[in-house]
Design a protein around this motif. Sequence first.
Motif, PDB file in Angstrom:
ATOM      1  N   LEU A 139       0.820  -1.207   0.000  1.00 25.90           N
ATOM      2  CA  LEU A 139       0.000   0.000   0.000  1.00 25.90           C
ATOM      3  C   LEU A 139       0.861   1.267   0.000  1.00 25.90           C
ATOM      4  O   LEU A 139       0.484   2.278  -0.612  1.00 25.90           O
ATOM      5  CB  LEU A 139      -0.930  -0.001   1.209  1.00 25.90           C
ATOM      6  N   ARG A 140       1.997   1.233   0.656  1.00 31.73           N
ATOM      7  CA  ARG A 140       2.873   2.404   0.641  1.00 31.73           C
ATOM      8  C   ARG A 140       3.326   2.720  -0.786  1.00 31.73           C
ATOM      9  O   ARG A 140       3.451   3.885  -1.169  1.00 31.73           O
ATOM     10  CB  ARG A 140       4.087   2.168   1.538  1.00 31.73           C
ATOM     11  N   GLY A 141       3.567   1.667  -1.564  1.00 30.68           N
ATOM     12  CA  GLY A 141       3.919   1.893  -2.952  1.00 30.68           C
ATOM     13  C   GLY A 141       2.773   2.478  -3.758  1.00 30.68           C
ATOM     14  O   GLY A 141       2.972   3.362  -4.597  1.00 30.68           O
ATOM     15  N   ARG A 142       1.557   1.997  -3.496  1.00 29.41           N
ATOM     16  CA  ARG A 142       0.392   2.496  -4.224  1.00 29.41           C
ATOM     17  C   ARG A 142       0.017   3.916  -3.801  1.00 29.41           C
ATOM     18  O   ARG A 142      -0.549   4.667  -4.598  1.00 29.41           O
ATOM     19  CB  ARG A 142      -0.801   1.560  -4.006  1.00 29.41           C
ATOM     20  N   TYR A 143       0.298   4.273  -2.559  1.00 29.63           N
ATOM     21  CA  TYR A 143      -0.053   5.600  -2.062  1.00 29.63           C
ATOM     22  C   TYR A 143       1.131   6.563  -2.072  1.00 29.63           C
ATOM     23  O   TYR A 143       1.062   7.643  -1.494  1.00 29.63           O
ATOM     24  CB  TYR A 143      -0.605   5.504  -0.639  1.00 29.63           C
ATOM     25  N   ALA A 144       2.217   6.178  -2.723  1.00 31.12           N
ATOM     26  CA  ALA A 144       3.398   7.044  -2.783  1.00 31.12           C
ATOM     27  C   ALA A 144       3.020   8.365  -3.453  1.00 31.12           C
ATOM     28  O   ALA A 144       2.304   8.404  -4.448  1.00 31.12           O
ATOM     29  CB  ALA A 144       4.510   6.359  -3.567  1.00 31.12           C
ATOM     30  N   GLY A 145       3.514   9.459  -2.886  1.00 29.81           N
ATOM     31  CA  GLY A 145       3.197  10.767  -3.435  1.00 29.81           C
ATOM     32  C   GLY A 145       2.073  11.471  -2.708  1.00 29.81           C
ATOM     33  O   GLY A 145       1.920  12.695  -2.836  1.00 29.81           O
ATOM     34  N   ARG A 146       1.275  10.715  -1.951  1.00 27.80           N
ATOM     35  CA  ARG A 146       0.226  11.336  -1.152  1.00 27.80           C
ATOM     36  C   ARG A 146       0.825  11.833   0.157  1.00 27.80           C
ATOM     37  O   ARG A 146       1.680  11.159   0.747  1.00 27.80           O
ATOM     38  CB  ARG A 146      -0.887  10.328  -0.838  1.00 27.80           C
ATOM     39  N   PRO A 147       0.387  12.993   0.652  1.00 30.02           N
ATOM     40  CA  PRO A 147       0.939  13.499   1.922  1.00 30.02           C
ATOM     41  C   PRO A 147       0.722  12.536   3.079  1.00 30.02           C
ATOM     42  O   PRO A 147       1.558  12.432   3.968  1.00 30.02           O
ATOM     43  CB  PRO A 147       0.168  14.809   2.140  1.00 30.02           C
ATOM     44  N   ASP A 148      -0.418  11.821   3.045  1.00 30.61           N
ATOM     45  CA  ASP A 148      -0.731  10.884   4.125  1.00 30.61           C
ATOM     46  C   ASP A 148      -0.535   9.436   3.699  1.00 30.61           C
ATOM     47  O   ASP A 148      -1.113   8.526   4.278  1.00 30.61           O
ATOM     48  CB  ASP A 148      -2.181  11.092   4.584  1.00 30.61           C
ATOM     49  N   THR A 150       1.904   7.090   3.818  1.00 33.28           N
ATOM     50  CA  THR A 150       2.413   6.094   4.761  1.00 33.28           C
ATOM     51  C   THR A 150       1.398   5.803   5.856  1.00 33.28           C
ATOM     52  O   THR A 150       1.157   4.645   6.205  1.00 33.28           O
ATOM     53  CB  THR A 150       3.730   6.573   5.385  1.00 33.28           C
ATOM     54  N   LEU A 151       0.796   6.863   6.396  1.00 38.82           N
ATOM     55  CA  LEU A 151      -0.211   6.675   7.445  1.00 38.82           C
ATOM     56  C   LEU A 151      -1.398   5.889   6.924  1.00 38.82           C
ATOM     57  O   LEU A 151      -1.865   4.946   7.568  1.00 38.82           O
ATOM     58  CB  LEU A 151      -0.671   8.033   7.973  1.00 38.82           C
ATOM     59  N   ARG A 152      -1.880   6.244   5.752  1.00 42.67           N
ATOM     60  CA  ARG A 152      -3.033   5.545   5.189  1.00 42.67           C
ATOM     61  C   ARG A 152      -2.712   4.074   4.944  1.00 42.67           C
ATOM     62  O   ARG A 152      -3.516   3.193   5.232  1.00 42.67           O
ATOM     63  CB  ARG A 152      -3.480   6.212   3.894  1.00 42.67           C
ATOM     64  N   ALA A 153      -1.515   3.819   4.418  1.00 46.24           N
ATOM     65  CA  ALA A 153      -1.117   2.435   4.142  1.00 46.24           C
ATOM     66  C   ALA A 153      -1.097   1.614   5.423  1.00 46.24           C
ATOM     67  O   ALA A 153      -1.613   0.490   5.463  1.00 46.24           O
ATOM     68  CB  ALA A 153       0.259   2.421   3.478  1.00 46.24           C
ATOM     69  N   ASP A 154      -0.519   2.167   6.484  1.00 41.78           N
ATOM     70  CA  ASP A 154      -0.421   1.428   7.745  1.00 41.78           C
ATOM     71  C   ASP A 154      -1.793   1.213   8.382  1.00 41.78           C
ATOM     72  O   ASP A 154      -2.068   0.134   8.928  1.00 41.78           O
ATOM     73  CB  ASP A 154       0.486   2.179   8.718  1.00 41.78           C
ATOM     74  N   VAL A 155      -2.661   2.223   8.307  1.00 43.46           N
ATOM     75  CA  VAL A 155      -3.993   2.095   8.899  1.00 43.46           C
ATOM     76  C   VAL A 155      -4.832   1.070   8.138  1.00 43.46           C
ATOM     77  O   VAL A 155      -5.497   0.220   8.735  1.00 43.46           O
ATOM     78  CB  VAL A 155      -4.694   3.466   8.932  1.00 43.46           C
ATOM     79  N   VAL A 156      -4.801   1.136   6.810  1.00 47.30           N
ATOM     80  CA  VAL A 156      -5.588   0.185   6.012  1.00 47.30           C
ATOM     81  C   VAL A 156      -5.076  -1.236   6.225  1.00 47.30           C
ATOM     82  O   VAL A 156      -5.870  -2.176   6.382  1.00 47.30           O
ATOM     83  CB  VAL A 156      -5.552   0.568   4.523  1.00 47.30           C
ATOM     84  N   ALA A 157      -3.757  -1.417   6.241  1.00 48.66           N
ATOM     85  CA  ALA A 157      -3.194  -2.756   6.454  1.00 48.66           C
ATOM     86  C   ALA A 157      -3.623  -3.310   7.805  1.00 48.66           C
ATOM     87  O   ALA A 157      -4.014  -4.480   7.919  1.00 48.66           O
ATOM     88  CB  ALA A 157      -1.673  -2.710   6.365  1.00 48.66           C
ATOM     89  N   ALA A 158      -3.570  -2.475   8.847  1.00 45.18           N
ATOM     90  CA  ALA A 158      -3.993  -2.920  10.175  1.00 45.18           C
ATOM     91  C   ALA A 158      -5.471  -3.255  10.203  1.00 45.18           C
ATOM     92  O   ALA A 158      -5.891  -4.230  10.836  1.00 45.18           O
ATOM     93  CB  ALA A 158      -3.675  -1.843  11.208  1.00 45.18           C
ATOM     94  N   ALA A 159      -6.280  -2.455   9.489  1.00 50.22           N
ATOM     95  CA  ALA A 159      -7.722  -2.719   9.446  1.00 50.22           C
ATOM     96  C   ALA A 159      -8.028  -4.028   8.724  1.00 50.22           C
ATOM     97  O   ALA A 159      -8.901  -4.797   9.151  1.00 50.22           O
ATOM     98  CB  ALA A 159      -8.445  -1.557   8.761  1.00 50.22           C
ATOM     99  N   VAL A 160      -7.313  -4.305   7.637  1.00 56.06           N
ATOM    100  CA  VAL A 160      -7.522  -5.556   6.895  1.00 56.06           C
ATOM    101  C   VAL A 160      -7.180  -6.756   7.776  1.00 56.06           C
ATOM    102  O   VAL A 160      -7.929  -7.737   7.826  1.00 56.06           O
ATOM    103  CB  VAL A 160      -6.677  -5.569   5.602  1.00 56.06           C
ATOM    104  N   VAL A 161      -6.050  -6.676   8.473  1.00 57.71           N
ATOM    105  CA  VAL A 161      -5.640  -7.782   9.345  1.00 57.71           C
ATOM    106  C   VAL A 161      -6.648  -7.977  10.481  1.00 57.71           C
ATOM    107  O   VAL A 161      -7.017  -9.106  10.809  1.00 57.71           O
ATOM    108  CB  VAL A 161      -4.226  -7.527   9.902  1.00 57.71           C
ATOM    109  N   ALA A 162      -7.121  -6.873  11.069  1.00 60.01           N
ATOM    110  CA  ALA A 162      -8.091  -6.982  12.155  1.00 60.01           C
ATOM    111  C   ALA A 162      -9.398  -7.610  11.668  1.00 60.01           C
ATOM    112  O   ALA A 162      -9.966  -8.492  12.331  1.00 60.01           O
ATOM    113  CB  ALA A 162      -8.359  -5.608  12.763  1.00 60.01           C
TER     114      ALA A 162
END
Length: 253
Positions: A139-148, A150-162
């Motif tokens: 997700l960090r690769g897909r969201y590269a260039g967005r100001p948020d 890294t944060l979005r990638a980590d939050v979405v990944a955690a939500a998917v795992v949960a």
Amino acid sequence: MSSSSVAPPAKPPMRDALVAAAFRLFLERGYEQTTVDDIVALAGVGRRSFFRYFPSKEDVVFPDHEGCLADMTAFLAADAPECEPVRRVCDAARLVLRMYAENPTFSVQRYRLTKQVPGLRAYELSVVWRYERALAEYLRGRYAGRPDGTLRADVVAAAVVAAHNNALRSWLRSEGRVDADETVDHALGYVQAAFGTEAPVPAGAVGAGAGGASAALFGGPAEHPDDVVVLVSRRDAPLWRVVQEIETAFGRA
């Protein structure tokens, strides 16, 4: 043909034989009371053979995760630009549930064993973290260039795992009797509704494990298929608020 000409059943591969021997002893004696020497003696092999396949006794409890993690990483690497990233990571998580569902008896036995042994629970958490890290890196690769990004990638990944783990535990507690695909689709539908840019697809409209939210999440098929509901929510709204607004829009209490 005489019975003497019938070939004896093939022996399971050594790796499978070690896993079977280990779980037989774990169930009979308990995990802590079983040693590697006990396992290799029952399997009829030497200690060197055990450590050729498993670095430790803990690893024999989770023999399939390395392969599944490799499959997930390859699946994410085969991504195309037109793929919606949240849907892609949800589909990647479905690979893990499918691994468990392929052998319900073994998965339920492992679930019971892990609940009893604190060391195995800690080991399992480390495995879960590796899955989450693989999703976040994609997700960090897909969201590269967005100001948020890294944060979005980590939050979405955690939500998917949960969401995946919630579905997995529900399936395990049912001892594999509930529908695994429907259970995970229902859970991951929350993630797609909150973070995805595509509308979730009802589970019945796609192949098993191919993606999409369970229709039950949104109250089932609409009585009027041409009806469209548009929901506007703040970007920083908490997930529970977004879900509450969706349920209200569809007339659910």
